[in-house]
Design a protein around this motif. Structure first.
Motif, mmCIF file in Angstrom:
data_model
loop_
_atom_site.group_PDB
_atom_site.id
_atom_site.type_symbol
_atom_site.label_atom_id
_atom_site.label_comp_id
_atom_site.label_asym_id
_atom_site.label_seq_id
_atom_site.Cartn_x
_atom_site.Cartn_y
_atom_site.Cartn_z
ATOM 1 N N LEU A 275 41.616 40.831 38.943
ATOM 2 C CA LEU A 275 40.859 39.750 38.328
ATOM 3 C C LEU A 275 41.537 39.340 37.031
ATOM 4 O O LEU A 275 42.118 40.172 36.342
ATOM 5 C CB LEU A 275 39.422 40.219 38.039
ATOM 6 C CG LEU A 275 38.619 40.650 39.259
ATOM 7 C CD1 LEU A 275 37.376 41.385 38.833
ATOM 8 C CD2 LEU A 275 38.271 39.450 40.107
ATOM 9 N N TRP B 66 34.712 38.040 38.173
ATOM 10 C CA TRP B 66 34.746 37.652 39.585
ATOM 11 C C TRP B 66 34.074 36.293 39.792
ATOM 12 O O TRP B 66 34.572 35.420 40.474
ATOM 13 C CB TRP B 66 34.040 38.734 40.386
ATOM 14 C CG TRP B 66 33.840 38.451 41.838
ATOM 15 C CD1 TRP B 66 34.759 38.577 42.824
ATOM 16 C CD2 TRP B 66 32.639 37.990 42.468
ATOM 17 N NE1 TRP B 66 34.230 38.229 44.029
ATOM 18 C CE2 TRP B 66 32.919 37.863 43.839
ATOM 19 C CE3 TRP B 66 31.356 37.668 42.002
ATOM 20 C CZ2 TRP B 66 31.952 37.430 44.749
ATOM 21 C CZ3 TRP B 66 30.409 37.256 42.915
ATOM 22 C CH2 TRP B 66 30.710 37.134 44.268
ATOM 23 N N ILE C 37 32.470 42.969 44.800
ATOM 24 C CA ILE C 37 33.362 42.081 44.065
ATOM 25 C C ILE C 37 34.789 42.623 44.049
ATOM 26 O O ILE C 37 35.644 42.128 43.327
ATOM 27 C CB ILE C 37 32.873 41.863 42.616
ATOM 28 C CG1 ILE C 37 32.792 43.201 41.881
ATOM 29 C CG2 ILE C 37 31.535 41.150 42.611
ATOM 30 C CD1 ILE C 37 32.454 43.048 40.412
#
Lengths: 683, 178, 531, 101
Positions: free
Chosen positions: A527, A433, A340
């Motif tokens: 993120l 994610w 991720i």
């Protein structure tokens, strides 16, 4: 000259890596049986000190890169060198630190073994390989040490080489790792072909070649060379394959549980803390190379492995097997983190995991050590690693009990432990994610969540069965006594237990983002911080985990019987490790061996047969020509000979010694003479 | 008429001789041999050699034949058996060769004889009065010649005959068992 | 001069041995050992004095230690002069083999201690073989090369056929016929080349290999002229000649499917001959392919590179699979040789600097390692006269040092980093992979396919290790074997340690080889690619 | 009077029969018989020629001598044959080939 000059630092790092090699050579070549401990511990201790210095001087500073020409092929020079960046120096410290503790622990644990010098030599070789790998500055060197790590692991798993299981296991480990090596080799070939260099900094540094290469119209272009874009993916997958093999991820995880045949100290160092982390380390190193496809593969592999290993760990009874599967599971988490895009989280978890998993194994080692003593005085033979034979060890081994408790809590991810921080980092990142992606991607964080609860259960099961409940071993060995582990084993446990708490990683025990280690690495994929996740997830995880632990305590510590039966599809499926070994045996190993047997037969019958056929044909032709030669060609020549010979024979045959023959011939001549005379007269 | 008798004798000579060399069995062949000699004696009579014919019968038939028969009849039984058992191969290479040689020899002889037929040796025709006549006493004539012209050969033959017989007796004497 | 000394020194020793009375036969081996030792020293001298900046390959000026004298200069009247030269010289392509040959011969001499029958014949033939092999690597005149090449056959035939195992006659005749089959056709090509090539200086036809490499030296319209592009049997004559020469050398390498002589010859040959066979003879094939096939017919080589690469990959995999199924340790190693030599072909066929260097390295490395492996098998076989894998178990307990050596040999052979085979195989594969990008000769899957061979290599070696050496000791021959299976002796160590050390040193410092050959390899690659 | 030639023809045939016997027979006695035939053939010729010489009677006398000597020869021959048999246990002349080799 100060310590922070690059040259000095690289020299120190090299020294840190080389010293164990020295120990290996000296011990391997000259040590007497049973000796070698002192040198091995001394070198690893110095290595640790040097590593600490290097780490302190390089952490969060500029990368230090020093290289020398190694050899030249064509117009390309290949370098050997050192790259000290955050990742490298952290790993250097981690490996040497844990290795030092394991070394110390081993002095007590391995005491009395006849081949101890071999143990120390191999352990030193492992340290050398691992330390060198983490500071190597190019892919070729990494590959070299990568394989050497595998080799030393081979040696150490098979340390008790008279045990069939051990030599089966080390063969399996090496060959499975070789499959991964092929992946790395393919990756190497692709990278070299595309960029003409193995140098990590040239490839991956700022403005590195990989970063500047791009994909256009299905071609992978770096300005000099182009290649179909699929090779970019293949290269990534190749390295991932290597990592999967080394880090024991599905579907190449099969070697790790078997590798538990090695000494427990080795298991803790190699198969829990450091070597298996090499795969994660490699992926972290090469992170910029991976495209989205590869990353997704990594994430899925990691998640799947985490879940699979956790389910298998639920039902295993061998204390080391449970820990092995939990290692696989945790490595799956790290893979997930890389997949991720949060390789910092992966490294963070790698570090914390290294400590608490090492602690778990060493504690288990202490338990096994004592259980082995118990077994030696027992009237019946029993498996001293089987947790069903343990129980109630808390009173006898208090230090071990506490160490194990800390480690288990860290593994489960209970607040105040290091595991809490790193696991939360991964879980929360994965939710974040997934939030950016489609709903299907939610499967990954949810699976991870479930896995962390499974982790709680099997860890609790293991812990309660070993340390609480009744002293089941008493029944088997009434004479046996269990003591606390000797000091050399105890102190490493204590140190590791301390390292398994939040103390050395973060000042804030609840918020992983405050961990200094995590901030040492740039967030590759930023993120969006979703605050609610940061509170809900840890709370959810921990609440449920505590409930599970309580449930497990009910099941395993308070009573002897559990509500679980050893029956049913799911039990069998998990107990037989998802039948993967069986599948490999049937689908691959047998096939390959059959193929080999077939090829052998083919070689014998067809290929060699052709040769023999040719020889036969040649022989037949030769016979034919010999016949021709004898009767036709030579016949003419021999005709003359035969004639004279037959005349001779004729004359010889006359001398039979038989009167009647003589008479006959005489008359014959007389008549001939007469006829000749008669006709000559007549004319 | 007398000529016919000659040819009968001649035929008997040849027939018995042929049979003697072809029949199997030694005793039979010996008796056929005897028949041949006897017939040959008949032929001598037609050559006006009655004394020779008598001698032939006495010496050959009476002497040689009996000697032959006695020679192995008086011997061991196994000698006899061996002699009796002798088998002949009829169609051997050697037989054919021998037959060919014999026939060729016959052809040669007949050729020679027929060639000489026209001109009988001159001395035969010089004086027909010196031919032996059927009424001559050949025994007398022979006796005179033996005692006069051929005395030495006669003596020599006598001595030779005696030596031969003594020698034969000596050779045939059984070795003393030692 | 030094090259001639190196070449003919063994011949002199062989003569000496022939002349010495048989009563001295226990000293023959010391004579042989001394000769090979002198050779090693001379080779090391050559190595140290070898200038690595001179390319060689195509130009005589680039060669070192050159000896160029007229040898057979027969005046043939209207046909011109028969020009056969005694032309020896070294460049980067041949120099490593000199050293390799000397060392291997030394080791083979050490392992000749096991020979007990007819020592005079054995050592004389052994030294004759030595001369022939050195000569092959040094010769630069095709005629001379051919003579040495054929001269190798004779002693080998007798060495296998007289001092070999049970089926030695079969193996010897098989080996002999196989090799002769190749070299007979080579003779035809050689003569064809002779009549096609003119010495630009003298104007005579010539056997000079270097002049054969230059397309300008070919007579107009000659059979093998590159420009004339003649055809034979509907195939371009140069391609046909290349194929013929390739087959001749490929039999030696050997490649699948021309490899079946190798297991038989190895199994039947006495240990020193196995060592020579695997250590040197196979390299003659590889060397010939590089020097002669690729050197003289670069156009045809480019044309058939794809097939050569395929043959290489097939050899790698086929050999490895075969090795996996063998039950005789020596056969296993023989098949592993087939597999490892496949990398040579793959690397050469890639016509890249990496591939060619890798192939060279692989030949050198395999020289040491296969010699070591065969020596080790010989050690075991000498003790108990058995080689069946299944008959041994847990040897590590009774022969620890032997096990260490065999582990070194096995792991080095399976391409463990730190040993020469690793560098060699990796660069052969990298070259093969790179080929697509650089010259477009080999597709990339070949390299990937070849790398599977490394995996299989690990499988068969480790499996053998597990079956024979680990576990509790169980021997087919019981207690008797246990007493016979003594650990390696000092003499055996003397032979093993240098080879293990060389494999290790070359693995850690591959520049020891690469630096010396690099210029030549580059020149070779450029020559073949006609750059 | 019977022509001389006819005697000679009978003698010739008898001689050849004897010859055949000598050449083919495996039995020494039969060979002896063959020899006797040949001698007789000669005697026939002697006797036939003897009728043309009354003065000396050479033909008949030599026939007489021949008969006598043939008898002596037979006696000796038989003795030898018996002796040979005792020695070799055969009287096949082919098997009595110690002269050979």
């Amino acid at each position: 000259m100060t310590l922070d000059t690059p040259v000095v630092l690289t020299d120190l790092a090299i020294a840190a890596a080389i010293l164990p090699l020295l120990s290996f050579l000296v011990t391997g070549l000259f040590a007497k049986p049973g000796k070698g401990a002192f040198l091995a511990i001394l070198t690893i201790a110095i290595s640790f000190i040097l590593s600490a210095i290097v780490f302190s001087q390089t952490w969060n500073r500029l990368d230090i890169h020093q290289q020398y020409v190694w050899f030249t092929i064509g117009n390309t020079s290949f370098y050997a060198g050192i790259l000290l960046n955050n990742l490298g120096s952290l790993m250097l410290l981690l490996v040497s630190g844990i290795a030092l503790l394991v070394h110390i622990y081993s002095t007590a644990y391995m005491k009395g073994d006849a081949y101890l010098h071999r143990y120390w030599a191999h352990l030193s070789l492992f340290c050398f390989s691992m330390l060198s790998m983490v500071i190597a500055d190019n892919l070729l060197l990494i590959y070299i040490f990568w394989e050497l790590v595998g080799f030393s692991s081979y040696l150490l798993i098979g340390f008790w080489f008279t045990r069939d299981a051990a030599v089966q296991a080390n063969k399996k480990a090496f060959i499975v790792n070789r499959i991964g090596d092929l992946g790395i080799l393919s990756g190497l070939m692709i990278v070299f072909t595309q960029f003409g260099t193995f140098d990590l900094q040239q490839l991956l540094g700022e403005n590195g070649l990989i970063i500047n290469a791009f994909v256009q119209n299905g071609e992978w272009i770096n300005g000099v060379h182009t290649m179909p874009a699929v090779w970019l993916t293949v290269a990534g997958l190749g390295f991932v394959l290597g990592a999967i093999a080394k880090s024991a991820q599905f579907p190449l995880h099969v070697w790790l549980p078997d590798a538990m045949e090695g000494p427990t100290a080795v298991s803790s160092l190699i198969h829990a803390a450091t070597m298996v982390a090499a795969g994660i380390f490699l992926l972290a190193r090469l992170f910029p190379l991976f495209n989205d496809t590869v990353l997704l593969v990594i994430a899925i592999t990691g998640t799947l492995t985490a879940l699979m290993a956790a389910t298998i760990a639920l039902v295993q009874n061998d204390i080391k097997k449970v820990l092995a599967y939990s290692t696989i599971s945790q490595l799956g988490f790290m893979m997930l983190a890389i997949g991720i895009g949060q390789y910092s989280a992966a490294i963070f978890h790698l570090t914390t995991h290294a400590f608490f998993k090492c602690l778990l194994f060493l504690s288990a080692g202490a338990v096994i050590h004592e259980m082995h003593h118990v077994k030696q005085v027992a009237p019946v033979d029993f498996d001293h690693q089987d947790i069903r034979n343990m129980g109630g060890l808390r009173k006898h081994m208090p230090v071990t009990f506490i160490a194990m408790l800390v480690a288990s809590l860290a593994l489960i991810g209970i607040p105040l432990t290091s595991g809490y921080l790193s696991k939360d980092a991964i879980l929360i990142s994965s939710f974040e994610w997934a939030a950016l992606r489609g709903s299907w991607s939610k499967i990954i964080p949810v699976t991870a969540l479930i896995t962390s609860w499974l982790t709680a259960f099997y860890t609790a099961r293991l812990f309660f069965k070993v340390f609480l409940g009744k002293n089941r071993w008493r029944i088997l060995s009434p004479e046996g006594h269990i003591h606390e582990a000797p000091p050399a084993m105890r102190y490493p446990l204590v140190i590791l237990a301390l390292c398994s708490t939040f103390l050395i990683f973060s000042v804030n025990p609840l918020l992983y983002e405050d961990a200094w280690l995590l901030r040492g690495f740039p967030a590759v994929e930023s993120l969006e911080r979703i605050n609610i996740i940061h509170t809900v997830i840890p709370a959810l995880v921990n609440l449920l985990a505590i409930l599970i632990i309580y449930f497990a305590w009910q099941q395993y510590a308070r009573r002897d019987k559990t509500i679980f039966t050893n029956r049913g599809f799911f039990y069998d499926f998990a107990f037989n490790k998802w039948y993967i070994d069986n599948l490999y045996q049937a689908a691959i190993i047998k096939r390959v061996l059959n193929l080999a047997a077939f090829v052998r037969g083919f070689d014998r019958v067809i290929v060699d047969g052709m040769v023999h056929l040719l020889a036969k044909v040649g022989q037949a032709l030769a016979t034919l020509s010999a016949w021709l030669d004898t009767y036709i060609v030579d016949g003419l020549v021999n005709g003359v000979g035969i004639l004279s010979k037959s005349i001779g024979n004729f004359a010889r045959n006359m001398q039979t010694g038989k009167l009647q023959h003589y008479l006959l011939i005489t008359l014959f001549i007389v008549i001939t003479f007469f006829i000749v005379t008669y006709f000559s007269l007549a004319i | 008429m007398t000529e016919l008798v000659f040819y009968i004798f001649a035929f008997l000579v040849l027939l018995s001789a042929l049979l003697a060399v072809t029949v199997s069995g030694l005793v039979r062949s010996i008796f056929l041999f005897f028949a041949t000699l006897f017939s040959a004696a008949g032929l001598y009579v037609f050559a006006l050699a009655d004394f020779i014919a008598i001698t032939q019968v006495i010496v050959y038939v009476g002497g040689v034949l009996v000697l032959m028969l006695f020679a192995f009849m008086l011997s061991d039984k196994d000698v006899l058996n061996t002699l009796q058992k002798m088998q002949q191969k009829v169609f051997g290479m050697q037989h054919i060769a021998a037959l060919l040689v014999a026939v060729a020899f016959l052809v040669v002889l007949v050729t020679v004889i027929t060639k000489t037929d026209a001109e009988i040796p001159g001395w035969m025709q010089v004086s027909p009065e010196k031919f032996v006549q059927p009424e001559d006493n050949t025994a007398n004539l022979i006796g005179v010649q033996v005692m006069t012209r051929y005395l030495l050969p006669f003596e020599l033959v006598s001595v030779f005959l005696m030596m031969a017989l003594v020698g034969a007796a000596h050779i045939a004497r059984k070795e003393p068992r030692s | 001069m030094i090259l001639s000394v190196l070449t003919f020194l063994p011949l002199l020793s062989a003569l000496l041995i022939v002349l010495l009375p048989t009563a001295w036969q226990q000293r023959y081996k010391y004579i042989t050992l001394l000769t090979t030792l002198v050779q090693v020293i001379i080779s090391i001298y050559i190595y140290l004095n070898f200038a690595d900046n001179q390319a060689g390959v195509t130009r005589e000026q680039g060669f070192q230690f050159v000896e160029h004298r007229s040898w057979i200069g027969l005046d043939l009247g209207s046909l011109g002069r028969l020009q056969i030269d005694y032309f020896m010289g070294l460049d980067g392509l041949s120099m490593p083999f000199m050293l390799l040959t000397s060392v291997i011969m030394f080791v083979a001499a050490l392992s000749s201690w096991e020979i007990t029958r007819n020592l005079k014949g054995y050592f004389a033939l052994f030294l004759l073989l030595d001369t022939a092999v050195i000569g092959v690597f040094g010769a630069l005149d095709f005629f001379l090369f051919y003579i040495f090449y054929e001269l190798m056959l004779l002693p080998l035939y007798f060495l296998i056929g007289m001092w070999g195992g049970v089926r030695r006659e079969y193996a010897a005749i098989k080996f002999f016929l196989y090799t002769l089959f190749g070299s007979v056709f080579m003779l035809l090509v050689m003569i064809g080349l002779y009549f096609s090539v003119n010495d630009p200086v003298t104007g005579n036809h010539t056997f000079n290999i270097l002049q054969m490499m230059n397309p300008n030296n070919y007579t107009d319209g000659a059979l093998f002229s590159q420009i004339a592009n003649q055809q034979l049997f509907g195939i371009p004559a140069r391609l046909l000649a290349f194929i013929i020469l390739f087959i001749a050398f490929a039999i030696k390498v050997p490649i699948v499917p021309l490899h079946t002589w190798l297991p038989d010859a190895h199994v039947e040959a006495p240990t020193p001959v196995s060592i020579i066979l695997a250590g040197i003879l196979l390299k003659v094939g590889g060397y010939g392919i590089m020097r002669i096939c690729f050197g003289i017919f670069p156009d045809a080589a480019i044309h058939s590179a794809w097939w050569l690469g395929l043959i290489g990959v097939v050899s790698i995999l086929y050999g490895a699979l075969n090795a996996l199924a063998q039950t005789d340790l020596k056969r296993l190693i023989a098949y592993s040789s087939v597999s490892h030599m496949g990398f040579v072909l793959l690397g050469v066929a890639s016509v890249t600097a990496e591939g060619a260097s890798g192939a060279m390295m692989q030949m050198v490395s395999h020289g040491f390692l296969s010699a070591m492996l065969f020596f080790l098998v010989g050690v075991l076989y000498n003790r108990v006269h058995n080689r069946e894998i299944a008959n041994f178990r847990g040897l590590a307990l009774i022969m620890p040092q032997y096990t260490v050596f065999i582990m070194i040999a096995f792991f080095a052979s399976l391409g463990l980093p730190g040993f020469s085979a690793f560098i060699a195989e990796v660069f052969s594969l990298i070259g093969a992979f790179n080929s697509q990008s650089i010259n477009g000769l080999l597709p990339r899957w070949m390299a990937v396919g070849g790398s599977v061979g490394i995996l299989l290599g690990a499988a068969y070696f480790l499996w053998t290790l597990q079956r024979m050496f680990f576990g509790q000791t169980r021997l087919w021959g019981g207690e008797e074997w246990r007493t016979q299976l003594t650990d390696v002796s000092v003499r055996e160590k003397l032979a093993l340690v240098p080879m293990a050390a060389l494999a290790l040193v070359l693995g850690v410092f591959p520049s020891l080889v690469f630096d010396k050959i690099n210029t030549s390899v580059l020149e070779f690659v450029n020559h073949v690619l006609n750059k | 009077m019977i022509p001389f030639t006819h005697f000679m023809l009978v003698g010739a045939i008898l001689f050849c029969i004897g010859l055949y016997a000598v050449l083919t027979k495996r039995n020494a006695i039969q060979i002896l018989i063959g020899i006797e035939f040949m001698i007789n053939a000669a005697i026939i010729n002697f006797v036939a020629a003897g009728q043309y010489d009354k003065d000396r009677m050479g033909g008949q006398l030599f026939a007489l001598f021949a008969i006598v000597m043939a008898a002596a020869a037979v006696a000796v021959a038989l003795a030898i044959i018996l002796k040979v048999y005792q020695h070799y246990k055969t009287i096949d002349p082919d098997k009595i080939d110690q002269l050979r080799n």
